[in-house]
Design a protein around this motif. Structure first.
Motif, PDB file in Angstrom:
ATOM      1  N   SER A 604       0.843  -1.190   0.000  1.00  0.00           N
ATOM      2  CA  SER A 604       0.000   0.000   0.000  1.00  0.00           C
ATOM      3  C   SER A 604       0.876   1.237   0.000  1.00  0.00           C
ATOM      4  O   SER A 604       1.869   1.311   0.731  1.00  0.00           O
ATOM      5  CB  SER A 604      -0.924   0.022   1.227  1.00  0.00           C
ATOM      6  N   VAL A 605       0.514   2.202  -0.825  1.00  0.00           N
ATOM      7  CA  VAL A 605       1.240   3.466  -0.932  1.00  0.00           C
ATOM      8  C   VAL A 605       0.257   4.595  -0.660  1.00  0.00           C
ATOM      9  O   VAL A 605      -0.790   4.684  -1.316  1.00  0.00           O
ATOM     10  CB  VAL A 605       1.888   3.633  -2.321  1.00  0.00           C
ATOM     11  N   TYR A 606       0.593   5.447   0.288  1.00  0.00           N
ATOM     12  CA  TYR A 606      -0.303   6.528   0.704  1.00  0.00           C
ATOM     13  C   TYR A 606       0.132   7.802  -0.015  1.00  0.00           C
ATOM     14  O   TYR A 606       1.145   8.406   0.314  1.00  0.00           O
ATOM     15  CB  TYR A 606      -0.295   6.648   2.229  1.00  0.00           C
ATOM     16  N   LEU A 607      -0.648   8.191  -1.022  1.00  0.00           N
ATOM     17  CA  LEU A 607      -0.247   9.247  -1.949  1.00  0.00           C
ATOM     18  C   LEU A 607      -0.571  10.638  -1.432  1.00  0.00           C
ATOM     19  O   LEU A 607       0.229  11.564  -1.583  1.00  0.00           O
ATOM     20  CB  LEU A 607      -0.921   9.022  -3.307  1.00  0.00           C
ATOM     21  N   GLU A 608      -1.748  10.805  -0.852  1.00  0.00           N
ATOM     22  CA  GLU A 608      -2.185  12.103  -0.321  1.00  0.00           C
ATOM     23  C   GLU A 608      -3.040  11.843   0.911  1.00  0.00           C
ATOM     24  O   GLU A 608      -3.775  10.862   0.960  1.00  0.00           O
ATOM     25  CB  GLU A 608      -3.054  12.858  -1.321  1.00  0.00           C
ATOM     26  N   GLU A 610      -5.101  14.186   4.256  1.00  0.00           N
ATOM     27  CA  GLU A 610      -5.370  15.270   5.198  1.00  0.00           C
ATOM     28  C   GLU A 610      -6.689  14.928   5.882  1.00  0.00           C
ATOM     29  O   GLU A 610      -7.726  14.839   5.218  1.00  0.00           O
ATOM     30  CB  GLU A 610      -5.471  16.611   4.497  1.00  0.00           C
ATOM     31  N   PRO A 611      -6.666  14.669   7.201  1.00  0.00           N
ATOM     32  CA  PRO A 611      -7.894  14.226   7.874  1.00  0.00           C
ATOM     33  C   PRO A 611      -9.037  15.215   7.679  1.00  0.00           C
ATOM     34  O   PRO A 611      -8.861  16.421   7.816  1.00  0.00           O
ATOM     35  CB  PRO A 611      -7.473  14.126   9.343  1.00  0.00           C
ATOM     36  N   GLY A 612     -10.190  14.668   7.335  1.00  0.00           N
ATOM     37  CA  GLY A 612     -11.378  15.475   7.123  1.00  0.00           C
ATOM     38  C   GLY A 612     -11.452  16.113   5.761  1.00  0.00           C
ATOM     39  O   GLY A 612     -12.480  16.710   5.418  1.00  0.00           O
ATOM     40  N   SER A 613     -10.391  15.986   4.956  1.00  0.00           N
ATOM     41  CA  SER A 613     -10.348  16.673   3.661  1.00  0.00           C
ATOM     42  C   SER A 613     -10.200  15.719   2.486  1.00  0.00           C
ATOM     43  O   SER A 613     -10.994  15.756   1.551  1.00  0.00           O
ATOM     44  CB  SER A 613      -9.204  17.693   3.644  1.00  0.00           C
ATOM     45  N   TYR A 614      -9.190  14.854   2.505  1.00  0.00           N
ATOM     46  CA  TYR A 614      -8.992  13.952   1.371  1.00  0.00           C
ATOM     47  C   TYR A 614      -8.027  12.834   1.749  1.00  0.00           C
ATOM     48  O   TYR A 614      -7.184  12.975   2.642  1.00  0.00           O
ATOM     49  CB  TYR A 614      -8.450  14.693   0.149  1.00  0.00           C
ATOM     50  N   ILE A 615      -8.163  11.722   1.049  1.00  0.00           N
ATOM     51  CA  ILE A 615      -7.256  10.582   1.179  1.00  0.00           C
ATOM     52  C   ILE A 615      -7.122   9.952  -0.201  1.00  0.00           C
ATOM     53  O   ILE A 615      -8.123   9.716  -0.885  1.00  0.00           O
ATOM     54  CB  ILE A 615      -7.785   9.525   2.171  1.00  0.00           C
ATOM     55  N   THR A 616      -5.897   9.661  -0.622  1.00  0.00           N
ATOM     56  CA  THR A 616      -5.642   8.943  -1.863  1.00  0.00           C
ATOM     57  C   THR A 616      -4.652   7.827  -1.578  1.00  0.00           C
ATOM     58  O   THR A 616      -3.553   8.077  -1.067  1.00  0.00           O
ATOM     59  CB  THR A 616      -5.071   9.866  -2.956  1.00  0.00           C
ATOM     60  N   ILE A 617      -5.042   6.594  -1.887  1.00  0.00           N
ATOM     61  CA  ILE A 617      -4.236   5.418  -1.578  1.00  0.00           C
ATOM     62  C   ILE A 617      -4.128   4.544  -2.821  1.00  0.00           C
ATOM     63  O   ILE A 617      -5.109   4.357  -3.551  1.00  0.00           O
ATOM     64  CB  ILE A 617      -4.850   4.603  -0.422  1.00  0.00           C
ATOM     65  N   ALA A 618      -2.936   3.986  -3.050  1.00  0.00           N
ATOM     66  CA  ALA A 618      -2.719   2.994  -4.100  1.00  0.00           C
ATOM     67  C   ALA A 618      -2.349   1.676  -3.435  1.00  0.00           C
ATOM     68  O   ALA A 618      -1.535   1.646  -2.506  1.00  0.00           O
ATOM     69  CB  ALA A 618      -1.603   3.443  -5.040  1.00  0.00           C
ATOM     70  N   ARG A 619      -2.945   0.588  -3.910  1.00  0.00           N
ATOM     71  CA  ARG A 619      -2.658  -0.724  -3.331  1.00  0.00           C
ATOM     72  C   ARG A 619      -2.402  -1.742  -4.449  1.00  0.00           C
ATOM     73  O   ARG A 619      -3.079  -1.739  -5.479  1.00  0.00           O
ATOM     74  CB  ARG A 619      -3.818  -1.201  -2.461  1.00  0.00           C
ATOM     75  N   LYS A 620      -1.438  -2.607  -4.189  1.00  0.00           N
ATOM     76  CA  LYS A 620      -1.083  -3.659  -5.132  1.00  0.00           C
ATOM     77  C   LYS A 620      -1.759  -4.956  -4.714  1.00  0.00           C
ATOM     78  O   LYS A 620      -1.564  -5.450  -3.602  1.00  0.00           O
ATOM     79  CB  LYS A 620       0.437  -3.847  -5.169  1.00  0.00           C
ATOM     80  N   ALA A 621      -2.575  -5.528  -5.609  1.00  0.00           N
ATOM     81  CA  ALA A 621      -3.311  -6.747  -5.302  1.00  0.00           C
ATOM     82  C   ALA A 621      -2.363  -7.905  -5.029  1.00  0.00           C
ATOM     83  O   ALA A 621      -1.363  -8.082  -5.726  1.00  0.00           O
ATOM     84  CB  ALA A 621      -4.246  -7.096  -6.458  1.00  0.00           C
ATOM     85  N   LYS A 622      -2.673  -8.687  -3.995  1.00  0.00           N
ATOM     86  CA  LYS A 622      -1.776  -9.763  -3.572  1.00  0.00           C
ATOM     87  C   LYS A 622      -1.564 -10.779  -4.696  1.00  0.00           C
ATOM     88  O   LYS A 622      -2.511 -11.224  -5.354  1.00  0.00           O
ATOM     89  CB  LYS A 622      -2.331 -10.454  -2.329  1.00  0.00           C
ATOM     90  N   GLY A 623      -0.295 -11.125  -4.914  1.00  0.00           N
ATOM     91  CA  GLY A 623       0.056 -12.139  -5.887  1.00  0.00           C
ATOM     92  C   GLY A 623      -0.037 -11.716  -7.331  1.00  0.00           C
ATOM     93  O   GLY A 623       0.041 -12.555  -8.237  1.00  0.00           O
ATOM     94  N   THR A 624      -0.216 -10.403  -7.583  1.00  0.00           N
ATOM     95  CA  THR A 624      -0.321  -9.896  -8.947  1.00  0.00           C
ATOM     96  C   THR A 624       0.565  -8.665  -9.090  1.00  0.00           C
ATOM     97  O   THR A 624       1.195  -8.216  -8.133  1.00  0.00           O
ATOM     98  CB  THR A 624      -1.758  -9.506  -9.300  1.00  0.00           C
ATOM     99  N   ASN A 625       0.570  -8.113 -10.280  1.00  0.00           N
ATOM    100  CA  ASN A 625       1.233  -6.831 -10.499  1.00  0.00           C
ATOM    101  C   ASN A 625       0.202  -5.762 -10.862  1.00  0.00           C
ATOM    102  O   ASN A 625       0.509  -4.793 -11.547  1.00  0.00           O
ATOM    103  CB  ASN A 625       2.294  -6.953 -11.599  1.00  0.00           C
ATOM    104  N   ASN A 626      -1.022  -5.964 -10.401  1.00  0.00           N
ATOM    105  CA  ASN A 626      -2.110  -5.030 -10.665  1.00  0.00           C
ATOM    106  C   ASN A 626      -2.322  -4.117  -9.467  1.00  0.00           C
ATOM    107  O   ASN A 626      -2.233  -4.559  -8.317  1.00  0.00           O
ATOM    108  CB  ASN A 626      -3.407  -5.778 -10.980  1.00  0.00           C
ATOM    109  N   TRP A 627      -2.613  -2.866  -9.750  1.00  0.00           N
ATOM    110  CA  TRP A 627      -2.796  -1.855  -8.715  1.00  0.00           C
ATOM    111  C   TRP A 627      -4.199  -1.263  -8.787  1.00  0.00           C
ATOM    112  O   TRP A 627      -4.822  -1.214  -9.861  1.00  0.00           O
ATOM    113  CB  TRP A 627      -1.774  -0.731  -8.880  1.00  0.00           C
ATOM    114  N   PHE A 628      -4.659  -0.803  -7.632  1.00  0.00           N
ATOM    115  CA  PHE A 628      -5.936  -0.098  -7.556  1.00  0.00           C
ATOM    116  C   PHE A 628      -5.732   1.165  -6.722  1.00  0.00           C
ATOM    117  O   PHE A 628      -5.047   1.142  -5.694  1.00  0.00           O
ATOM    118  CB  PHE A 628      -7.006  -0.991  -6.931  1.00  0.00           C
ATOM    119  N   VAL A 629      -6.295   2.252  -7.183  1.00  0.00           N
ATOM    120  CA  VAL A 629      -6.145   3.550  -6.528  1.00  0.00           C
ATOM    121  C   VAL A 629      -7.526   4.064  -6.137  1.00  0.00           C
ATOM    122  O   VAL A 629      -8.486   3.945  -6.904  1.00  0.00           O
ATOM    123  CB  VAL A 629      -5.455   4.570  -7.459  1.00  0.00           C
TER     124      VAL A 629
END
Length: 703
Positions: A604-608, A610-629
């Motif tokens: 998991s990579v935490y890109l942006e 700010e509590p109460g304002s925004y959150i952007t996270i990227a995660r790599k699916a287990k056992g694959t090279n696919n990501w979801f943001v």
């Protein structure tokens, strides 16, 4: 004089005047904790981050019932320091490996007047400080009763806080953002109606408490490894800006019964100048014991559907009939009752859901209201309310199990206890065996309403022991537990990973009860999710609840793009596509993201953030090279700019971007979204708009 110089001078003065002082730093050197005994023999500690004072000198100790207090007259017997560094593999999680690295200080104290001993163990991580009290076996302290915990958390100023009211029975409140000094004035309006609630103070708040200082420090106060102890709340002394520990009492007003040797849960203080560090921290898990289960192969992350949303909105009902005002199990004859026509847990509807799950690749189907007793389940202080094994006449357990098996779909059991805890424990072995006999490997348990025995609280020591008992008993039967209305998690899932989910906060159901604030989901990852995943039940596509139930005028305060993003930002190994199949069929292009998104991750990579304002996270699916943001946005329209440098260099990917349309509005146009496909690499950068209560979701598939 600069603040850091003042801090250094204070430590020097403590040492000069002969007060026992110990200093411990984090492995990276940014966090410093100082422990000492003041002139009255009170244990005290303070915290600095990058030479900036993060927490002022704060007292430690306890007051006891029928015994002299453990809060002063201490001398230092001895102390020892150590370093620990390991990497462990969780059964499921936000990453496939977790680093556990800290420096530790153990101080052994003796109370001179009583010759009793109390130890305090501190651990300092790169992201904060944890400590717990330990009571060794000793001649002058065997059984004792805690009246109050005297732990303090002394703030350095009037910070901005994201808080919910302190309550012995519920966490299902919307978060209030305010200065600490404003909590008292805002408390009354913050206490919204719940089926069971017991707020205790005009300045009492719950953990996990998230704060931000004017100097840009992010501070989070919580607890870890809550075992055989009552839940920690915080009461603010708003004249001095000091939080005092406030433990949940039992029916007799007792906070916790103790027998030496014993220890308390960990008290945790996270601190950073980057909000992303709070989200990325695994300190709470690291403070729990390693996995207690030898075989964990049966614990599987799950994506599921069910009848729950149509029932919550009032479209359907849990109860089978309207004929009975009261039900006595084993006596009431359901064979003579007239069906009410709204009961959702019937063979036909459940088979439709099984078909939908099989068609779209979902793992399971959750059915609530399948068992007898729902006609008078709530509000009657009823002990023998459910037996957890007897189905209604329109739900055939064997037939449904066989049908689901032919479709490759697992059924998920539902156990609503109605907070009749003795009754649930009475039936637990039989209920779990019934599940195994019928192919159910996971249960959603519920604790709605006031606790029986009467007067007990949801968060008292006695109830904490019940929740733990249910988890451990479930492990004996190889059953995964998703507990609703139970205590908020404190990292226990490291030790018992069959605790695959909890509610324990204001979830999506409140969108059908009038709505939650549009920035609610930008706060929860900083607060409730610090201790473990939440069964938030996202994925609502029809925001106008009146279209499901004409008598319900609620609206879901979210856009469709925001709902998609929740599958990434609201981490859980247990994720529900909560809306009705009929609504997903209207938006199959957007529904594709819910079908594709993973529920277990390698990284998991935490890109942006700010509590109460925004959150952007990227995660790599287990056992694959696919990501979801996923990006969730708060109260203001915002342009999110992210780099995809987390992707493997030299590889090409196809990104599908699900975003708010230009005219999207969570109130007036929540179903407006766009879908765009584009090729991306690790060098790609994206700039995407998020509306209020909106966001975006991206699937990034390796070509």
């Amino acid at each position: 004089m600069k603040r850091q110089n003042i801090y250094i001078l204070l430590f020097a003065l403590l040492t000069y005047f002969g007060v026992a002082a110990q200093q411990l730093s984090s492995p990276d050197g940014d966090v410093i904790m100082e422990f000492s005994l003041n002139s009255e023999g009170n244990p005290v500690y303070q915290i600095a981050f990058k030479n900036q004072e993060a927490m002022k000198s704060s007292k430690l100790g306890f007051t006891l019932k029928e015994s002299e207090n453990l809060d002063g007259d201490f001398t230092l017997v001895d102390s020892e320091t150590s370093t620990f560094n390991e990497t462990w593999k969780p059964v499921w999680g936000e990453e496939s490996e977790i680093k556990n690295h800290y420096n530790e200080l153990l101080v052994r104290l003796k109370q001179e007047s009583t010759e009793r001993f109390m130890n305090i163990r501190f651990r300092v991580f790169d992201e904060g400080v944890a400590f717990r009290y330990e009571f060794p076996e000793q001649p002058n302290l065997g059984h004792f009763i805690i009246e109050d915990e005297k732990t303090q958390f002394a703030m350095t100023g009037d910070h901005t806080a994201f808080w919910i009211p302190g309550d012995y029975d519920t966490q299902e409140y919307d978060y209030t953002e305010s200065r600490l000094s404003e909590i008292r004035g805002l408390m009354e309006e913050s206490i919204t109606e719940n089926l069971s609630q017991n707020p205790f103070s005009s300045t009492g708040v719950q953990t996990s408490l998230m704060m931000k200082t004017d100097d840009g420090l992010y501070i989070n106060i919580h607890e870890a490894a809550l075992i055989d102890f009552s839940v920690l709340h915080l009461e603010l002394d708003d004249k001095n800006m000091v939080f005092n520990a406030w433990l949940t009492p039992d029916v007799q007003g007792t906070k916790s019964y103790m027998i030496t040797p014993a220890n308390t849960p960990w008290r945790t203080v996270m601190v950073s100048d980057d909000a992303r560090d709070i989200l990325a921290s695994r300190m709470t898990y690291n403070l729990n014991e390693p996995c207690a289960l030898e075989d964990t192969s049966w614990i599987k992350p799950v994506k599921y559907v069910g009848v729950w949303w149509e029932m919550i909105t009032g479209k359907s009902s849990w109860a089978y009939t309207n004929d009975f005002k009261a039900v006595k199990l084993g006596v009431t004859d359901y064979g003579k009752a007239k069906p009410n026509g709204t009961h959702a847990a019937n063979n036909k509807r459940v088979k439709e859901l099984i078909d939908f799950a099989a068609l779209h690749g979902f793992d399971g189907v959750l059915v609530e209201g399948w068992n007898v007793g729902w006609e008078d389940w709530y509000g009657h202080s009823k002990d023998y309310v459910f037996d957890f094994v007897t189905p209604y006449p329109d739900f055939n357990v064997d037939e449904i199990h066989a049908y689901a098996k032919t479709k490759g779909v697992e059924m998920i059991m539902h156990h609503e206890t109605s907070s009749s805890v003795r009754n649930y424990e009475r039936h637990l072995d039989e209920a779990y065996q019934f599940m195994k006999d019928h192919g159910y490997n996971a249960v959603k348990s519920g604790y709605v309403g006031d606790i029986l025995p009467r007067g007990e609280n949801h968060y008292s020591q006695w109830m904490i022991n019940h929740y733990q008992y249910a988890i451990e008993k479930a492990a004996d039967y190889k059953i995964m537990v998703n507990a609703h209305e139970a205590v908020r998690p404190t990292g226990i899932a490291r030790t018992y990973p069959n605790l695959i989910g909890n509610e324990s906060a204001r979830g999506t159901e409140y969108q059908a009860f009038g709505g939650s604030k549009p920035n609610h989901v930008t706060v929860l990852p900083f607060t409730r999710l610090i201790g473990g995943p939440m069964d938030y039940t996202p994925g609502i596509f029809e925001m106008d609840i009146s279209k499901l139930n004409p008598n319900n005028n609620s609206n879901v305060n979210s856009t469709i793009a925001n709902q998609l993003a929740l599958y990434v930002t609201m981490y859980s190994p247990l994720q529900m596509a909560a809306d009705l199949p009929e609504n997903y069929n209207k938006f199959l292009d957007a529904f594709q993201f819910i079908k594709d998104v993973a529920v277990d991750w390698d990284k998991s990579v935490y890109l942006e953030a700010e509590p109460g304002s925004y959150i952007t996270i990227a995660r790599k699916a287990k056992g694959t090279n696919n990501w979801f943001v996923g990006n969730v946005n708060g109260k203001q329209i915002r342009q999110s700019k992210i780099s995809l440098n987390f992707l493997d260099k030299g590889k090409k990917y196809m990104a599908t971007i699900y975003a708010d349309a230009k005219d999207a509005n969570y109130k007036t146009n929540p179903q407006a979204y766009t879908i765009k496909k584009m090729k991306v690499t690790s060098k790609s950068k994206l700039s995407l708009n998020s509306v209020e209560g909106g966001g975006y979701a991206i699937s990034i598939i390796e070509e």
